[in-house]
Design a protein around this motif. Structure first.
Motif, PDB file in Angstrom:
ATOM      1  N   THR A 189      42.362  50.359  58.945  1.00 13.93           N
ATOM      2  CA  THR A 189      43.139  49.480  58.074  1.00 13.93           C
ATOM      3  C   THR A 189      43.841  50.220  56.950  1.00 13.93           C
ATOM      4  O   THR A 189      44.778  49.688  56.355  1.00 13.93           O
ATOM      5  CB  THR A 189      42.226  48.403  57.480  1.00 13.93           C
ATOM      6  OG1 THR A 189      41.131  49.043  56.792  1.00 13.93           O
ATOM      7  CG2 THR A 189      41.656  47.511  58.583  1.00 13.93           C
TER       8      THR A 189
ATOM      9  N   ASP B   4      45.276  46.407  64.001  1.00 15.30           N
ATOM     10  CA  ASP B   4      44.494  46.583  62.771  1.00 15.30           C
ATOM     11  C   ASP B   4      45.220  47.396  61.703  1.00 15.30           C
ATOM     12  O   ASP B   4      44.650  47.638  60.630  1.00 15.30           O
ATOM     13  CB  ASP B   4      43.157  47.278  63.099  1.00 15.30           C
ATOM     14  CG  ASP B   4      42.239  46.390  63.917  1.00 15.30           C
ATOM     15  OD1 ASP B   4      42.508  45.174  63.987  1.00 15.30           O
ATOM     16  OD2 ASP B   4      41.272  46.909  64.510  1.00 15.30           O
TER      17      ASP B   4
ATOM     18  N   GLU C 134      47.301  47.091  59.231  1.00 15.74           N
ATOM     19  CA  GLU C 134      47.990  46.201  58.309  1.00 15.74           C
ATOM     20  C   GLU C 134      48.620  46.948  57.138  1.00 15.74           C
ATOM     21  O   GLU C 134      49.501  46.412  56.469  1.00 15.74           O
ATOM     22  CB  GLU C 134      47.007  45.156  57.787  1.00 15.74           C
ATOM     23  CG  GLU C 134      45.778  45.750  57.103  1.00 15.74           C
ATOM     24  CD  GLU C 134      44.767  44.703  56.707  1.00 15.74           C
ATOM     25  OE1 GLU C 134      43.960  44.973  55.797  1.00 15.74           O
ATOM     26  OE2 GLU C 134      44.775  43.611  57.313  1.00 15.74           O
ATOM     27  N   SER C 135      48.199  48.184  56.878  1.00 13.14           N
ATOM     28  CA  SER C 135      48.762  48.965  55.775  1.00 13.14           C
ATOM     29  C   SER C 135      49.826  49.959  56.238  1.00 13.14           C
ATOM     30  O   SER C 135      50.349  50.726  55.422  1.00 13.14           O
ATOM     31  CB  SER C 135      47.651  49.727  55.046  1.00 13.14           C
ATOM     32  OG  SER C 135      46.681  48.833  54.511  1.00 13.14           O
TER      33      SER C 135
ATOM     34  N   GLY D 256      50.955  43.465  64.501  1.00 13.73           N
ATOM     35  CA  GLY D 256      49.923  43.984  63.620  1.00 13.73           C
ATOM     36  C   GLY D 256      50.434  44.550  62.323  1.00 13.73           C
ATOM     37  O   GLY D 256      50.004  44.105  61.238  1.00 13.73           O
TER      38      GLY D 256
ATOM     39  N   ILE E 251      52.173  44.383  59.476  1.00 13.74           N
ATOM     40  CA  ILE E 251      52.985  43.383  58.779  1.00 13.74           C
ATOM     41  C   ILE E 251      53.752  43.974  57.595  1.00 13.74           C
ATOM     42  O   ILE E 251      54.660  43.322  57.063  1.00 13.74           O
ATOM     43  CB  ILE E 251      52.089  42.224  58.298  1.00 13.74           C
ATOM     44  CG1 ILE E 251      50.971  42.736  57.413  1.00 13.74           C
ATOM     45  CG2 ILE E 251      51.511  41.473  59.500  1.00 13.74           C
ATOM     46  CD1 ILE E 251      50.099  41.635  56.823  1.00 13.74           C
ATOM     47  N   ASN E 252      53.428  45.190  57.186  1.00 12.87           N
ATOM     48  CA  ASN E 252      54.105  45.829  56.061  1.00 12.87           C
ATOM     49  C   ASN E 252      54.940  47.036  56.486  1.00 12.87           C
ATOM     50  O   ASN E 252      55.261  47.888  55.664  1.00 12.87           O
ATOM     51  CB  ASN E 252      53.077  46.267  55.006  1.00 12.87           C
ATOM     52  CG  ASN E 252      52.360  45.078  54.379  1.00 12.87           C
ATOM     53  OD1 ASN E 252      53.000  44.151  53.881  1.00 12.87           O
ATOM     54  ND2 ASN E 252      51.035  45.110  54.416  1.00 12.87           N
TER      55      ASN E 252
ATOM     56  N   ASP F 276      56.681  40.493  63.333  1.00 15.30           N
ATOM     57  CA  ASP F 276      55.627  40.686  62.333  1.00 15.30           C
ATOM     58  C   ASP F 276      56.112  41.431  61.095  1.00 15.30           C
ATOM     59  O   ASP F 276      55.436  41.397  60.055  1.00 15.30           O
ATOM     60  CB  ASP F 276      54.447  41.441  62.958  1.00 15.30           C
ATOM     61  CG  ASP F 276      53.538  40.524  63.748  1.00 15.30           C
ATOM     62  OD1 ASP F 276      53.949  39.377  63.990  1.00 15.30           O
ATOM     63  OD2 ASP F 276      52.424  40.953  64.134  1.00 15.30           O
TER      64      ASP F 276
END
Length: 636
Positions: free
Chosen positions: A72, A94, A96-97, A118, A120-121, A142
């Protein structure tokens, strides 16, 4: 206890870094460097706290969810120049960062809806140098709000998810160069207010639709940001459709025109605005008048020329635009197809060709020849019901029992797939223009039409369904009395027949196999006999050729049994013809006078004739070695 505990901690720390990789712990971030390590897959023991993971220049072929599970905190992932052909669904689920994802230089062919789910950023997505031919519409959903840099260059893309790209408000750089894109949808970039670089180099774009994005020049004071636009290497068609772009007076000087021929090869920005012209549409050919029978398919054609290519439309008899429906379909090339015609489809149709330079129209007349429907007027407006031929055939079949004369229509010579329809000349009536045969089967309720010339009274139906029941009717069509009248039709008769069942394929194959086997056997026997006879002749001829020539006998006297021997007549001596010297080794005679084989044989016969019992006499010519030769002959 201290030394063992220290060793255990060191061992656990060493296991956190994969053996072929290098791990760097810079302040609070952990970097795992695994580039150029010959890896075939993502190492499973990568520290889950890794912030930067570099796996470039390896041989990784596939990615799945277990490869990056629980990572993550990963921010930068580099997978460039591998052999990746497949990305499993939610392989990055997983992450997300994650801010940067490099997948360039791989072998990806397509991206599914779940391939990039996955992160999202995500801000930077590099997919250049792959073999992408398709990207699913929802592949970027996403990270639509966060993506700033998208690189899709050097792929095989003809279409990209324009709806998703147009919904990226933070996008700064979009690279679409070196693809196969041949069209841009109008307004595709209208919402990209932050876009500062758009690269469309080396695609197949012939024109660009007007878009407010392109009006932003390179002026630094422009708001919100100047746009660097590159579209060189495209086959631009410099006509009036690109006049809006030419009027922007951008300072770019690398774009050239590919057509029309008068402007080919000239710099786009150097062509005067007056030369960006178009040609109005011109209807080149079209269907003028079409007659079809009710229920048949009608195809109206219209072809138009112009620059740019005109857009084709059709207007029906009710002055409404004809669109695609279950009964009618309008094709982009100007063809209008009506699947099943009815009386309401008759009338005038208008073909309209339009382009930016103008429009052109042409009128097409469609006439639908009504057919008799056996008095079935239950349908609204007197129009026929769904199937009247079965009722007509049934009525005709029932009426045949009450008539003594032969039926007007007969179907004979019926096989599994064919039947011969025959009808007589009938009573003199209105002149017949043509005959029409209508039939359908119990296997398919579709009504089939066949048109027969008026001079014919026989028609062979083919391609029938084996083992099916058929209803058939024959109609006579007469020409209309006036231009506004419908074609007159009258029913001549109906018939009912059934096709034969299909012949099992195995029986036919068995007959063919047996016949072929018998033919091969007889042919084999004949060939063998001919070969034996030929060999016998060859052997006999070779034996006769190797035999000795018949011998010429001389001085032969007859043989008597028990009587006195007659006195032979004296013959005058003959001088033998000169003979060449012969070798005594061949004749086994004396060296002084060697006898030939024929002469010795004649002497033997002479001596034998003096013998009363016909015994064998020894005779010979003594040779050099004193050997003798015996000649034997059986008594005949």
């Amino acid at each position: 206890m201290a030394p063992p505990l220290l060793l255990l901690l060191l061992a656990s720390g060493a296991a956190a870094c994969p053996l072929p990789c290098v791990c760097q712990n810079l302040s609070e971030s952990l970097s795992t460097l695994c580039a150029h390590r010959g890896l075939l897959f993502v190492p499973p023991n990568v520290d889950r706290r890794t912030v930067e993971l570099r796996l470039a220049d390896n041989f990784i072929q596939a990615l799945g969810p277990p490869d990056f599970r629980n990572m993550t905190g990963l921010v930068d992932l580099t997978l460039s120049r591998n052999a990746i052909t497949r990305i499993g669904a939610r392989a990055f689920g997983d992450l997300e960062s994650l801010r940067s994802l490099h997948l360039d230089g791989n072998r990806l062919v397509e991206l599914g809806t779940g391939s990039l789910r996955g992160p999202i950023n995500l801000q930077h997505l590099i997919l250049s140098g792959n073999q992408l031919g398709r990207i699913a519409p929802g592949a970027f959903d996403d990270f639509l709000e966060s993506l700033e840099d998208l690189d899709l260059s050097y792929n095989n893309l003809r279409q990209v998810p324009w709806a998703g790209i147009g919904a990226m408000p933070a996008l700064h750089t979009l690279n679409l160069d070196h693809n196969l894109i041949d069209a841009l949808p109008p307004g595709a970039f209208a919402q990209l207010g932050q876009l500062s670089r758009l690269d469309l180099t080396s695609n197949r774009l012939a024109t660009l639709a007007p878009d407010p994005l392109f009006s932003r020049g390179r002026d630094a004071a422009a708001s919100p940001a100047p746009l660097v636009l590159s579209f060189s290497g495209n086959p631009l068609h410099c006509n009036c459709e690109l006049l809006w772009l030419r009027r922007l007076a951008r300072p770019d000087d690398l774009e050239t025109c590919a057509s029309p021929p008068g402007l080919a090869g000239r710099y786009f920005w150097a062509v005067p605005e007056g030369e960006f012209s178009c040609e109005p549409p011109l209807i080149a050919r079209h269907t003028q008048r079409l007659w079809v029978l009710e229920g048949q398919r009608a195809t109206l054609r219209c072809r138009a020329l112009g620059d740019p290519a005109p857009t084709m439309h059709w207007v029906g008899p009710d002055d409404r635009l004809v669109g695609n429906s279950s009964r009618a379909r309008a094709f982009p090339n100007g063809t209008l197809e009506i699947g099943v015609t009815g009386a309401g489809d008759a009338g005038g149709y208008t073909c309209i060709a339009t382009n930016p330079a103008g429009e052109a129209t042409a009128r097409v007349e469609l006439r639908v020849l009504a057919l008799p429907h056996g008095g079935n007027t239950s349908a609204e407006g007197g129009r026929p019901g769904p199937s009247d031929i079965a009722a007509s055939a049934r009525t005709a079949a029932e009426g045949e029992g009450t008539l003594e004369s032969e039926p007007a229509v007969q179907v004979t010579e019926v096989t599994a797939t064919s039947g011969l329809v025959s009808w007589g000349p009938g009573r003199p009536a209105d002149p017949v223009w043509m005959f029409q045969i209508q039939y359908n089967s119990s296997e398919d309720e579709t009504l089939i039409y066949r048109i027969v010339p008026a001079s014919s009274h026989h028609f062979l139906l083919k391609h029938l369904v084996p083992g099916a029941d058929y209803d058939l009717c024959l109609l006579a069509l007469s020409p209309a009395a006036g231009p506004s009248d419908l074609t007159a039709t009258r029913l001549l008769g109906c018939a009912h027949f059934s096709t034969l069942p299909a012949t099992p394929l195995c029986h036919a194959l068995q007959a063919h196999v047996l016949g072929g086997t018998l033919t091969v056997a007889v042919g084999g026997v004949l060939v063998a006999a001919l070969l034996v006879f030929t060999v016998a002749l060859l052997v006999r001829g070779r034996g006769a050729g190797n035999g000795r020539l018949p011998l010429k006998l001389s001085h032969v006297q007859s043989q008597t049994n028990g009587g006195p021997s007659p006195t032979p007549k004296a013959h005058p001596p003959r001088s033998p013809p000169p003979r060449p010297q012969r070798s005594c080794s061949l004749d086994l005679g004396d060296t002084g006078g060697c006898y030939g084989y024929a002469r010795r044989l004649g002497g033997a016969w002479a001596r034998r004739s003096h013998s009363v019992h016909g015994g064998l006499l020894g005779a010979g010519c003594r040779g050099v070695g004193g050997s003798t030769e015996r000649l034997e002959e059986s008594v005949v």
